[in-house]
Design a protein around this motif. Structure first.
Motif, PDB file in Angstrom:
ATOM      1  N   LEU A  15      -7.098  -4.502   2.995  1.00 12.43           N
ATOM      2  CA  LEU A  15      -7.166  -4.400   1.538  1.00 12.43           C
ATOM      3  C   LEU A  15      -8.097  -3.270   1.125  1.00 12.43           C
ATOM      4  N   ASN A  16      -7.689  -2.511   0.135  1.00 11.87           N
ATOM      5  CA  ASN A  16      -8.570  -1.475  -0.394  1.00 11.87           C
ATOM      6  C   ASN A  16      -9.574  -2.097  -1.364  1.00 11.87           C
ATOM      7  N   SER A  17     -10.374  -1.276  -2.013  1.00 10.02           N
ATOM      8  CA  SER A  17     -11.422  -1.813  -2.890  1.00 10.02           C
ATOM      9  C   SER A  17     -10.865  -2.512  -4.121  1.00 10.02           C
ATOM     10  N   LYS A  18      -9.583  -2.299  -4.402  1.00 14.56           N
ATOM     11  CA  LYS A  18      -8.922  -3.005  -5.504  1.00 14.56           C
ATOM     12  C   LYS A  18      -8.221  -4.278  -5.028  1.00 14.56           C
ATOM     13  N   LYS A  19      -8.456  -4.632  -3.749  1.00 17.56           N
ATOM     14  CA  LYS A  19      -7.876  -5.820  -3.114  1.00 17.56           C
ATOM     15  C   LYS A  19      -6.350  -5.740  -3.029  1.00 17.56           C
ATOM     16  N   ARG A  20      -5.865  -4.535  -2.787  1.00 19.90           N
ATOM     17  CA  ARG A  20      -4.431  -4.310  -2.653  1.00 19.90           C
ATOM     18  C   ARG A  20      -4.103  -3.694  -1.299  1.00 19.90           C
ATOM     19  N   VAL A  21      -2.850  -3.878  -0.861  1.00 25.35           N
ATOM     20  CA  VAL A  21      -2.363  -3.248   0.361  1.00 25.35           C
ATOM     21  C   VAL A  21      -1.586  -2.007  -0.049  1.00 25.35           C
ATOM     22  N   SER A  22      -1.986  -0.859   0.463  1.00 24.44           N
ATOM     23  CA  SER A  22      -1.334   0.390   0.068  1.00 24.44           C
ATOM     24  C   SER A  22       0.102   0.458   0.584  1.00 24.44           C
ATOM     25  N   ASP A  23       0.913   1.270  -0.070  1.00 29.33           N
ATOM     26  CA  ASP A  23       2.301   1.456   0.360  1.00 29.33           C
ATOM     27  C   ASP A  23       2.367   2.064   1.758  1.00 29.33           C
ATOM     28  N   PHE A  24       1.425   2.969   2.064  1.00 24.08           N
ATOM     29  CA  PHE A  24       1.404   3.584   3.394  1.00 24.08           C
ATOM     30  C   PHE A  24       1.144   2.530   4.472  1.00 24.08           C
ATOM     31  N   ASN A  25       0.166   1.647   4.217  1.00 18.72           N
ATOM     32  CA  ASN A  25      -0.127   0.574   5.169  1.00 18.72           C
ATOM     33  C   ASN A  25       1.074  -0.344   5.350  1.00 18.72           C
ATOM     34  N   LYS A  26       1.695  -0.742   4.236  1.00 19.45           N
ATOM     35  CA  LYS A  26       2.875  -1.623   4.304  1.00 19.45           C
ATOM     36  C   LYS A  26       3.989  -0.990   5.120  1.00 19.45           C
ATOM     37  N   ILE A  29       3.118  -0.885   8.897  1.00 17.09           N
ATOM     38  CA  ILE A  29       3.181  -2.248   9.438  1.00 17.09           C
ATOM     39  C   ILE A  29       4.634  -2.693   9.623  1.00 17.09           C
ATOM     40  N   LYS A  30       5.460  -2.434   8.622  1.00 18.06           N
ATOM     41  CA  LYS A  30       6.871  -2.825   8.693  1.00 18.06           C
ATOM     42  C   LYS A  30       7.579  -2.154   9.866  1.00 18.06           C
ATOM     43  N   LYS A  31       7.333  -0.862  10.052  1.00 24.13           N
ATOM     44  CA  LYS A  31       7.975  -0.122  11.139  1.00 24.13           C
ATOM     45  C   LYS A  31       7.529  -0.647  12.504  1.00 24.13           C
ATOM     46  N   ALA A  32       6.232  -0.922  12.646  1.00 24.53           N
ATOM     47  CA  ALA A  32       5.715  -1.444  13.923  1.00 24.53           C
ATOM     48  C   ALA A  32       6.276  -2.832  14.201  1.00 24.53           C
ATOM     49  N   HIS A  33       6.376  -3.646  13.168  1.00 28.52           N
ATOM     50  CA  HIS A  33       6.920  -5.001  13.322  1.00 28.52           C
ATOM     51  C   HIS A  33       8.393  -4.944  13.728  1.00 28.52           C
ATOM     52  N   GLU A  34       9.123  -4.007  13.152  1.00 29.16           N
ATOM     53  CA  GLU A  34      10.543  -3.842  13.491  1.00 29.16           C
ATOM     54  C   GLU A  34      10.723  -3.384  14.935  1.00 29.16           C
ATOM     55  N   ASN A 265      -9.901   2.557   1.831  1.00 28.45           N
ATOM     56  CA  ASN A 265      -9.345   3.198   0.631  1.00 28.45           C
ATOM     57  C   ASN A 265      -8.509   4.423   0.961  1.00 28.45           C
ATOM     58  N   ASN A 266      -8.420   4.751   2.251  1.00 25.76           N
ATOM     59  CA  ASN A 266      -7.652   5.927   2.662  1.00 25.76           C
ATOM     60  C   ASN A 266      -6.703   5.588   3.809  1.00 25.76           C
ATOM     61  N   ASP A 267      -6.093   4.409   3.733  1.00 24.09           N
ATOM     62  CA  ASP A 267      -5.012   4.000   4.647  1.00 24.09           C
ATOM     63  C   ASP A 267      -5.420   3.943   6.115  1.00 24.09           C
ATOM     64  N   GLY A 268      -6.659   3.500   6.380  1.00 22.06           N
ATOM     65  CA  GLY A 268      -7.139   3.453   7.761  1.00 22.06           C
ATOM     66  C   GLY A 268      -6.282   2.634   8.695  1.00 22.06           C
ATOM     67  N   VAL A 269      -5.794   1.488   8.228  1.00 23.39           N
ATOM     68  CA  VAL A 269      -4.957   0.619   9.068  1.00 23.39           C
ATOM     69  C   VAL A 269      -3.632   1.299   9.399  1.00 23.39           C
ATOM     70  N   GLY A 270      -2.976   1.828   8.373  1.00 17.49           N
ATOM     71  CA  GLY A 270      -1.690   2.492   8.589  1.00 17.49           C
ATOM     72  C   GLY A 270      -1.802   3.681   9.525  1.00 17.49           C
ATOM     73  N   LYS A 271      -2.917   4.402   9.438  1.00 14.11           N
ATOM     74  CA  LYS A 271      -3.116   5.573  10.296  1.00 14.11           C
ATOM     75  C   LYS A 271      -3.274   5.180  11.761  1.00 14.11           C
ATOM     76  N   VAL A 272      -3.933   4.052  12.025  1.00 11.01           N
ATOM     77  CA  VAL A 272      -4.057   3.549  13.401  1.00 11.01           C
ATOM     78  C   VAL A 272      -2.683   3.191  13.958  1.00 11.01           C
ATOM     79  N   ILE A 273      -1.914   2.445  13.178  1.00 12.33           N
ATOM     80  CA  ILE A 273      -0.580   2.024  13.622  1.00 12.33           C
ATOM     81  C   ILE A 273       0.323   3.232  13.842  1.00 12.33           C
ATOM     82  N   ASP A 274       0.238   4.201  12.926  1.00 14.92           N
ATOM     83  CA  ASP A 274       1.049   5.416  13.060  1.00 14.92           C
ATOM     84  C   ASP A 274       0.691   6.180  14.334  1.00 14.92           C
TER      85      ASP A 274
END
Length: 287
Positions: A15-26, A29-34, A265-274
């Motif tokens: 979650l970013n500081s606004k308590k949201r999941v960014s589109d990049f992270n989503k 995550i979706k691609k890795a799950h698939e 706040n800068n898609d850290g999770v999505g960048k790791v998965i990518d």
């Protein structure tokens, strides 16, 4: 695919500081799950709230909640692992809190039992409405002003209480209380901020839960990525084949990690998965 299990903390991580999941992270995550990776929300939050975010990111994997005190399959409701605190320890915790004139709050997998009105109001105001809607009324919130009534409720629910949390505005008081609580046997005491204490049964941690889930799926340690930012994430970061600290993590977390990603706040999770799953998968010739 080298990595088959990705365990992700929520606050300060997914979650970013606004308590949201960014589109990049989503998207990552979706691609890795698939591709077949298990993407597991791994949080100190109550299970029902964690399940809400797991559904939000579109995965069918189990959820690790309450700092590892419970692991539950979403699709079948099978409880893979659960470790309650125990009534005698609960009494000791309440006694020490009374000494410091601090109120404690307790969680089952789907309820908050609040001794603190501040926490009760905070939970209600900040995120309970969306959680109630997401869980179809399965999530309960109760406040007990009277200590005897609170203890009566704890005795009634003792076999289901898997976590205790204490929140206080004074970091100094929290530090002193935490030190005394750490003197108790049969509990684990960690924090996710300077103003809170999180208590679970002995040997409960995110790291132990990740290990239990890996055995359940017959996944090797080297095939696991764990991503987090706080003290309560340290055990899983150290356990994982690839332990990742967020860019916004405290320095002692970064020092223990194998890799430091960008901030929440800068898609850290999505960048790791990518980097470690999606690009590696392409490099290996899989489309």
């Amino acid at each position: 695919m080298k990595y088959k299990l990705v365990c992700i903390d929520m606050d300060g991580t997914l979650l970013n500081s606004k308590k949201r999941v960014s589109d990049f992270n989503k998207s990552a995550i979706k691609k890795a799950h698939e591709l077949g990776a298990q993407i597991v929300i791994t949080t100190g939050r109550v299970y029902e709230n964690a399940e809400f975010y797991s559904n939000l990111i579109g995965v069918k994997s189990p959820v690790i909640a309450s700092n590892g005190a419970i692991i539950k399959e979403k699709c079948t409701n099978e409880i893979i692992y659960k470790r309650p605190i125990g009534i005698e320890i609960l009494k000791d915790i309440v006694s020490i809190c009374n000494k410091y004139r601090v109120k404690a709050n307790f969680n089952t997998h789907n309820s908050f039992i609040c001794g603190s009105k501040f926490t009760y109001v905070l939970i209600n105001k900040l995120f309970l409405k969306s959680m109630k809607l997401s869980s179809n009324g399965k999530l309960n919130l109760e406040y007990f002003k009277d200590g005897h009534e609170l203890m009566k409720k704890l005795e009634e629910k003792y076999d289901d209480i898997i976590k205790c949390e204490i929140i206080h505005i004074s970091a100094k008081k929290i530090s002193a209380l935490k030190k005394e609580l750490q003197g108790l046997e049969d509990i684990e005491v960690v924090s996710s901020s300077t103003n809170n204490i999180e208590i679970t049964a002995k040997h409960v941690s995110k790291g132990k839960a990740v290990e239990a889930l890996a055995k359940y799926y017959k996944i090797q340690r080297e095939e696991i990525i764990c991503i987090g930012d706080s003290e309560n994430d340290l055990s899983m970061i150290e356990y994982a084949g690839l332990g990742v600290a967020m860019g916004n993590a405290r320095e002692f977390i970064k020092d223990k990690a194998d890799y430091v990603t960008d901030t929440n706040n800068n898609d850290g999770v999505g960048k790791v998965i990518d980097k470690f799953i999606l690009k590696e998968n392409v490099a290996c010739g899989h489309n």
